[in-house]
Design a protein around this motif. Structure first.
Motif, PDB file in Angstrom:
ATOM      1  N   GLU A   1       0.829  -1.199   0.000  1.00  0.00           N
ATOM      2  CA  GLU A   1       0.000   0.000   0.000  1.00  0.00           C
ATOM      3  C   GLU A   1       0.865   1.251   0.000  1.00  0.00           C
ATOM      4  O   GLU A   1       0.541   2.251  -0.653  1.00  0.00           O
ATOM      5  CB  GLU A   1      -0.929  -0.016   1.210  1.00  0.00           C
ATOM      6  CG  GLU A   1      -2.029  -1.056   1.095  1.00  0.00           C
ATOM      7  CD  GLU A   1      -2.784  -1.294   2.399  1.00  0.00           C
ATOM      8  OE1 GLU A   1      -3.822  -1.996   2.374  1.00  0.00           O
ATOM      9  OE2 GLU A   1      -2.348  -0.805   3.462  1.00  0.00           O
ATOM     10  N   LEU A   2       1.961   1.163   0.696  1.00  0.00           N
ATOM     11  CA  LEU A   2       2.860   2.305   0.771  1.00  0.00           C
ATOM     12  C   LEU A   2       3.447   2.623  -0.596  1.00  0.00           C
ATOM     13  O   LEU A   2       3.594   3.797  -0.977  1.00  0.00           O
ATOM     14  CB  LEU A   2       3.976   1.991   1.771  1.00  0.00           C
ATOM     15  CG  LEU A   2       4.616   3.171   2.483  1.00  0.00           C
ATOM     16  CD1 LEU A   2       3.574   4.097   3.067  1.00  0.00           C
ATOM     17  CD2 LEU A   2       5.543   2.660   3.571  1.00  0.00           C
ATOM     18  N   GLU A   3       3.760   1.592  -1.331  1.00  0.00           N
ATOM     19  CA  GLU A   3       4.305   1.811  -2.667  1.00  0.00           C
ATOM     20  C   GLU A   3       3.305   2.560  -3.539  1.00  0.00           C
ATOM     21  O   GLU A   3       3.673   3.442  -4.323  1.00  0.00           O
ATOM     22  CB  GLU A   3       4.633   0.471  -3.330  1.00  0.00           C
ATOM     23  CG  GLU A   3       5.846  -0.224  -2.778  1.00  0.00           C
ATOM     24  CD  GLU A   3       6.126  -1.518  -3.530  1.00  0.00           C
ATOM     25  OE1 GLU A   3       7.257  -1.687  -4.002  1.00  0.00           O
ATOM     26  OE2 GLU A   3       5.211  -2.367  -3.638  1.00  0.00           O
ATOM     27  N   ILE A   4       2.068   2.172  -3.404  1.00  0.00           N
ATOM     28  CA  ILE A   4       1.025   2.823  -4.201  1.00  0.00           C
ATOM     29  C   ILE A   4       0.820   4.263  -3.751  1.00  0.00           C
ATOM     30  O   ILE A   4       0.722   5.175  -4.574  1.00  0.00           O
ATOM     31  CB  ILE A   4      -0.289   2.022  -4.116  1.00  0.00           C
ATOM     32  CG1 ILE A   4      -0.113   0.694  -4.855  1.00  0.00           C
ATOM     33  CG2 ILE A   4      -1.448   2.813  -4.695  1.00  0.00           C
ATOM     34  CD1 ILE A   4      -1.272  -0.262  -4.730  1.00  0.00           C
ATOM     35  N   LEU A   5       0.780   4.463  -2.439  1.00  0.00           N
ATOM     36  CA  LEU A   5       0.646   5.822  -1.931  1.00  0.00           C
ATOM     37  C   LEU A   5       1.771   6.708  -2.452  1.00  0.00           C
ATOM     38  O   LEU A   5       1.542   7.841  -2.875  1.00  0.00           O
ATOM     39  CB  LEU A   5       0.661   5.816  -0.397  1.00  0.00           C
ATOM     40  CG  LEU A   5      -0.626   5.377   0.280  1.00  0.00           C
ATOM     41  CD1 LEU A   5      -0.444   5.303   1.790  1.00  0.00           C
ATOM     42  CD2 LEU A   5      -1.772   6.310  -0.077  1.00  0.00           C
ATOM     43  N   ALA A   6       2.974   6.179  -2.437  1.00  0.00           N
ATOM     44  CA  ALA A   6       4.124   6.966  -2.898  1.00  0.00           C
ATOM     45  C   ALA A   6       3.919   7.457  -4.325  1.00  0.00           C
ATOM     46  O   ALA A   6       4.232   8.604  -4.650  1.00  0.00           O
ATOM     47  CB  ALA A   6       5.394   6.133  -2.790  1.00  0.00           C
TER      48      ALA A   6
ATOM     49  N   VAL B   1      -5.938   3.158 -11.918  1.00  0.00           N
ATOM     50  CA  VAL B   1      -5.277   1.899 -11.599  1.00  0.00           C
ATOM     51  C   VAL B   1      -4.193   1.602 -12.636  1.00  0.00           C
ATOM     52  O   VAL B   1      -3.089   1.193 -12.298  1.00  0.00           O
ATOM     53  CB  VAL B   1      -6.293   0.749 -11.554  1.00  0.00           C
ATOM     54  CG1 VAL B   1      -5.586  -0.585 -11.371  1.00  0.00           C
ATOM     55  CG2 VAL B   1      -7.308   0.974 -10.441  1.00  0.00           C
ATOM     56  N   ARG B   2      -4.519   1.887 -13.872  1.00  0.00           N
ATOM     57  CA  ARG B   2      -3.520   1.592 -14.916  1.00  0.00           C
ATOM     58  C   ARG B   2      -2.276   2.450 -14.768  1.00  0.00           C
ATOM     59  O   ARG B   2      -1.156   1.946 -14.901  1.00  0.00           O
ATOM     60  CB  ARG B   2      -4.122   1.759 -16.321  1.00  0.00           C
ATOM     61  CG  ARG B   2      -3.132   1.468 -17.436  1.00  0.00           C
ATOM     62  CD  ARG B   2      -3.758   0.824 -18.655  1.00  0.00           C
ATOM     63  NE  ARG B   2      -4.551  -0.342 -18.353  1.00  0.00           N
ATOM     64  CZ  ARG B   2      -4.053  -1.587 -18.235  1.00  0.00           C
ATOM     65  NH1 ARG B   2      -2.754  -1.811 -18.357  1.00  0.00           N
ATOM     66  NH2 ARG B   2      -4.864  -2.583 -17.986  1.00  0.00           N
ATOM     67  N   ASP B   3      -2.477   3.705 -14.468  1.00  0.00           N
ATOM     68  CA  ASP B   3      -1.319   4.584 -14.236  1.00  0.00           C
ATOM     69  C   ASP B   3      -0.389   3.977 -13.188  1.00  0.00           C
ATOM     70  O   ASP B   3       0.815   3.848 -13.391  1.00  0.00           O
ATOM     71  CB  ASP B   3      -1.786   5.958 -13.717  1.00  0.00           C
ATOM     72  CG  ASP B   3      -2.545   6.743 -14.779  1.00  0.00           C
ATOM     73  OD1 ASP B   3      -2.309   6.488 -15.979  1.00  0.00           O
ATOM     74  OD2 ASP B   3      -3.367   7.601 -14.401  1.00  0.00           O
ATOM     75  N   ILE B   4      -1.005   3.623 -12.063  1.00  0.00           N
ATOM     76  CA  ILE B   4      -0.227   3.068 -10.953  1.00  0.00           C
ATOM     77  C   ILE B   4       0.440   1.774 -11.378  1.00  0.00           C
ATOM     78  O   ILE B   4       1.637   1.556 -11.142  1.00  0.00           O
ATOM     79  CB  ILE B   4      -1.147   2.778  -9.749  1.00  0.00           C
ATOM     80  CG1 ILE B   4      -1.858   4.057  -9.296  1.00  0.00           C
ATOM     81  CG2 ILE B   4      -0.350   2.154  -8.615  1.00  0.00           C
ATOM     82  CD1 ILE B   4      -0.952   5.095  -8.728  1.00  0.00           C
TER      83      ILE B   4
ATOM     84  N   LEU C   1      -5.643  -4.222  -4.621  1.00  0.00           N
ATOM     85  CA  LEU C   1      -4.972  -3.475  -3.564  1.00  0.00           C
ATOM     86  C   LEU C   1      -5.599  -2.098  -3.401  1.00  0.00           C
ATOM     87  O   LEU C   1      -5.868  -1.640  -2.288  1.00  0.00           O
ATOM     88  CB  LEU C   1      -3.484  -3.322  -3.885  1.00  0.00           C
ATOM     89  CG  LEU C   1      -2.586  -4.456  -3.426  1.00  0.00           C
ATOM     90  CD1 LEU C   1      -1.182  -4.276  -3.982  1.00  0.00           C
ATOM     91  CD2 LEU C   1      -2.551  -4.494  -1.901  1.00  0.00           C
ATOM     92  N   MET C   2      -5.858  -1.468  -4.509  1.00  0.00           N
ATOM     93  CA  MET C   2      -6.403  -0.115  -4.442  1.00  0.00           C
ATOM     94  C   MET C   2      -7.835  -0.118  -3.931  1.00  0.00           C
ATOM     95  O   MET C   2      -8.266   0.809  -3.238  1.00  0.00           O
ATOM     96  CB  MET C   2      -6.267   0.560  -5.805  1.00  0.00           C
ATOM     97  CG  MET C   2      -4.795   0.788  -6.161  1.00  0.00           C
ATOM     98  SD  MET C   2      -4.499   1.516  -7.810  1.00  0.00           S
ATOM     99  CE  MET C   2      -4.963   3.229  -7.509  1.00  0.00           C
TER     100      MET C   2
END
Lengths: 129, 129
Positions: B13-18, B28-31, B49-50
DNA sequence: ATTTGACTACGAAAATATTCGTAAATACAT
DNA sequence: ATGTATTTACGAATATTTTCGTAGTCAAAT
């Protein structure tokens, strides 16, 4: 050049390592008595965790007596470095100084501590010339 | 006095937040396209996850179009503070300055960054008088 | 209208981490 | 010797996190 291995203790393992770093070699009971004060986990839970840490190589132990004595095999410094590095990368956009400012901002540090940091900074600038 | 809630994102989750902090609102695709470059996870993994992060309130989203746009609801700064605090407590014996020295030691910071830190320290000392 | 492609929802498997119960071993006191 | 207390070993239950397959929805292209 100390250490190339990837140290990746779990949350619980880190708590135990912290105690080992602070107190030096200790028995399961020693550790458990400390943990007990903040969480409520059973004794065998702590034991099991430490056995797993042994398997992973995070600790070793002296089994010459019935009651085993555990010792951290990963140094506090290496672990700090590892965790800091990751944190800087993922949460602080790769900028150590950003982390530093944040850390100084919301915590109290004594004047002496601040001076130590300043001295260190001066030292670094001198060397980089 | 921004935020009292306990922010405790998992590693993923932290990776996504970053990424959300860096790029701003994203799909979602961007991430997923960013994540894809360092790990190999399927698209639906990122999606799930999102969605979980949405449930937890770490993000919210705009569903007015078919392709949803996600946005971090926790600020980078609050999260940094939270994680730093915990790290200082468990790994740095409660000493922020110990963490600072360690962070400065093994990373390159530019002269400008170091100056910024020094200026900040001066500022703090002045105020504490 | 049908196909195609990209998306969301969702359950559930897989992987990992945490917790604990029970049994066996050992030492010590009675 | 027997009982008591403390310890280790270990399997297994639980909880959490991560991963993914499948089905359904929607929009645009053919």
């Amino acid at each position: 050049m100390s250490n190339h291995k990837n140290i990746k203790p779990t949350e619980s393992e880190l708590e135990i390592l912290a105690i080992l770093w602070e107190k030096g070699p200790a028995t399961v009971r020693d550790i458990h008595e400390v943990l007990e004060q903040r969480k409520d986990a059973g004794y065998t839970t702590t034991l099991k965790l430490m056995q797993i840490m042994l398997e992973k190589g995070l600790v070793d132990r002296d089994t010459s007596n019935k009651t085993h004595v555990y010792r951290a095999t990963v140094s506090q410094k290496d672990t700090q470095q590892q965790l800091l590095s990751k944190m800087i990368d993922t949460v602080f956009n790769g900028s150590a100084s950003q982390l530093v400012l944040q850390a100084l901002g919301n915590r109290h540090s004594s004047a002496a501590e601040l001076d130590a940091i300043k001295a260190y900074l001066d030292e670094m600038e001198k060397k980089s010339k």
